[in-house]
Motif scaffolding. Sequence first.
Motif, PDB file in Angstrom:
ATOM      1  N   SER A  24       0.828  -1.208   0.000  1.00 22.15           N
ATOM      2  CA  SER A  24       0.000   0.000   0.000  1.00 22.15           C
ATOM      3  C   SER A  24       0.862   1.258   0.000  1.00 22.15           C
ATOM      4  N   LEU A  25       1.948   1.237   0.763  1.00 27.27           N
ATOM      5  CA  LEU A  25       2.842   2.393   0.808  1.00 27.27           C
ATOM      6  C   LEU A  25       3.510   2.632  -0.541  1.00 27.27           C
ATOM      7  N   ILE A  26       3.880   1.570  -1.219  1.00 32.11           N
ATOM      8  CA  ILE A  26       4.472   1.706  -2.549  1.00 32.11           C
ATOM      9  C   ILE A  26       3.459   2.340  -3.497  1.00 32.11           C
ATOM     10  N   GLU A  27       2.232   1.857  -3.447  1.00 31.96           N
ATOM     11  CA  GLU A  27       1.175   2.403  -4.293  1.00 31.96           C
ATOM     12  C   GLU A  27       0.914   3.877  -3.966  1.00 31.96           C
ATOM     13  N   LEU A  28       0.875   4.213  -2.681  1.00 35.89           N
ATOM     14  CA  LEU A  28       0.633   5.593  -2.273  1.00 35.89           C
ATOM     15  C   LEU A  28       1.770   6.518  -2.715  1.00 35.89           C
ATOM     16  N   ARG A  29       2.989   6.049  -2.645  1.00 35.52           N
ATOM     17  CA  ARG A  29       4.122   6.863  -3.098  1.00 35.52           C
ATOM     18  C   ARG A  29       3.999   7.155  -4.598  1.00 35.52           C
ATOM     19  N   ALA A  30       3.604   6.149  -5.357  1.00 36.62           N
ATOM     20  CA  ALA A  30       3.415   6.340  -6.799  1.00 36.62           C
ATOM     21  C   ALA A  30       2.303   7.351  -7.060  1.00 36.62           C
ATOM     22  N   LYS A  31       1.218   7.241  -6.320  1.00 34.23           N
ATOM     23  CA  LYS A  31       0.112   8.182  -6.479  1.00 34.23           C
ATOM     24  C   LYS A  31       0.533   9.592  -6.080  1.00 34.23           C
ATOM     25  N   ALA A  32       1.346   9.701  -5.031  1.00 33.52           N
ATOM     26  CA  ALA A  32       1.822  11.015  -4.588  1.00 33.52           C
ATOM     27  C   ALA A  32       2.697  11.653  -5.660  1.00 33.52           C
ATOM     28  N   LYS A  33       3.545  10.859  -6.296  1.00 32.97           N
ATOM     29  CA  LYS A  33       4.387  11.395  -7.363  1.00 32.97           C
ATOM     30  C   LYS A  33       3.527  11.900  -8.519  1.00 32.97           C
ATOM     31  N   GLN A  34       2.489  11.148  -8.858  1.00 35.08           N
ATOM     32  CA  GLN A  34       1.593  11.567  -9.939  1.00 35.08           C
ATOM     33  C   GLN A  34       0.866  12.842  -9.554  1.00 35.08           C
ATOM     34  N   ALA A  35       0.406  12.910  -8.298  1.00 32.33           N
ATOM     35  CA  ALA A  35      -0.295  14.113  -7.831  1.00 32.33           C
ATOM     36  C   ALA A  35       0.637  15.319  -7.874  1.00 32.33           C
ATOM     37  N   GLU A  36       1.893  15.128  -7.469  1.00 29.52           N
ATOM     38  CA  GLU A  36       2.862  16.217  -7.508  1.00 29.52           C
ATOM     39  C   GLU A  36       3.040  16.712  -8.941  1.00 29.52           C
ATOM     40  N   LEU A  37       3.122  15.772  -9.873  1.00 30.38           N
ATOM     41  CA  LEU A  37       3.278  16.139 -11.276  1.00 30.38           C
ATOM     42  C   LEU A  37       2.057  16.899 -11.773  1.00 30.38           C
ATOM     43  N   ASP A  38       0.866  16.412 -11.419  1.00 27.49           N
ATOM     44  CA  ASP A  38      -0.373  17.081 -11.828  1.00 27.49           C
ATOM     45  C   ASP A  38      -0.460  18.491 -11.245  1.00 27.49           C
ATOM     46  N   ILE A  39      -0.133  18.607  -9.967  1.00 25.40           N
ATOM     47  CA  ILE A  39      -0.180  19.903  -9.294  1.00 25.40           C
ATOM     48  C   ILE A  39       0.829  20.857  -9.925  1.00 25.40           C
ATOM     49  N   LYS A  40       2.032  20.361 -10.179  1.00 26.69           N
ATOM     50  CA  LYS A  40       3.069  21.192 -10.787  1.00 26.69           C
ATOM     51  C   LYS A  40       2.616  21.686 -12.165  1.00 26.69           C
ATOM     52  N   THR A  41       2.045  20.790 -12.948  1.00 27.73           N
ATOM     53  CA  THR A  41       1.572  21.158 -14.286  1.00 27.73           C
ATOM     54  C   THR A  41       0.497  22.232 -14.204  1.00 27.73           C
TER      55      THR A  41
END
Length: 98
Positions: A24-41
Amino acid sequence: MASMTKIEKFQAKIDIEMDHVKASLIELRAKAKQAELDIKTEFEKGLDTLEKSQGEIKSKLNEWVKSGKGAAGDLKKTIKRSTKDLRKSVKKAYKSLT
């Protein structure tokens, strides 16, 4: 095969739970990276918009100066309002980062 003791069963159960938590933590880290990318964009798009507004205000100011201060009262009001709105937008964007 010998049956497991209560301690071994408990340990096995906790090990399984920890494996689930790790996944679950691995999945959440991946989702956090995607969210960071979306937010940055999205944030960069907002900054582009603000920079465009800044350029438009400078252009209107130059237009106002060339047309004569007395002859362009409405343009002066528009520039003031646009400048105020831009300052608010920049302040809001800054607060979202801090």
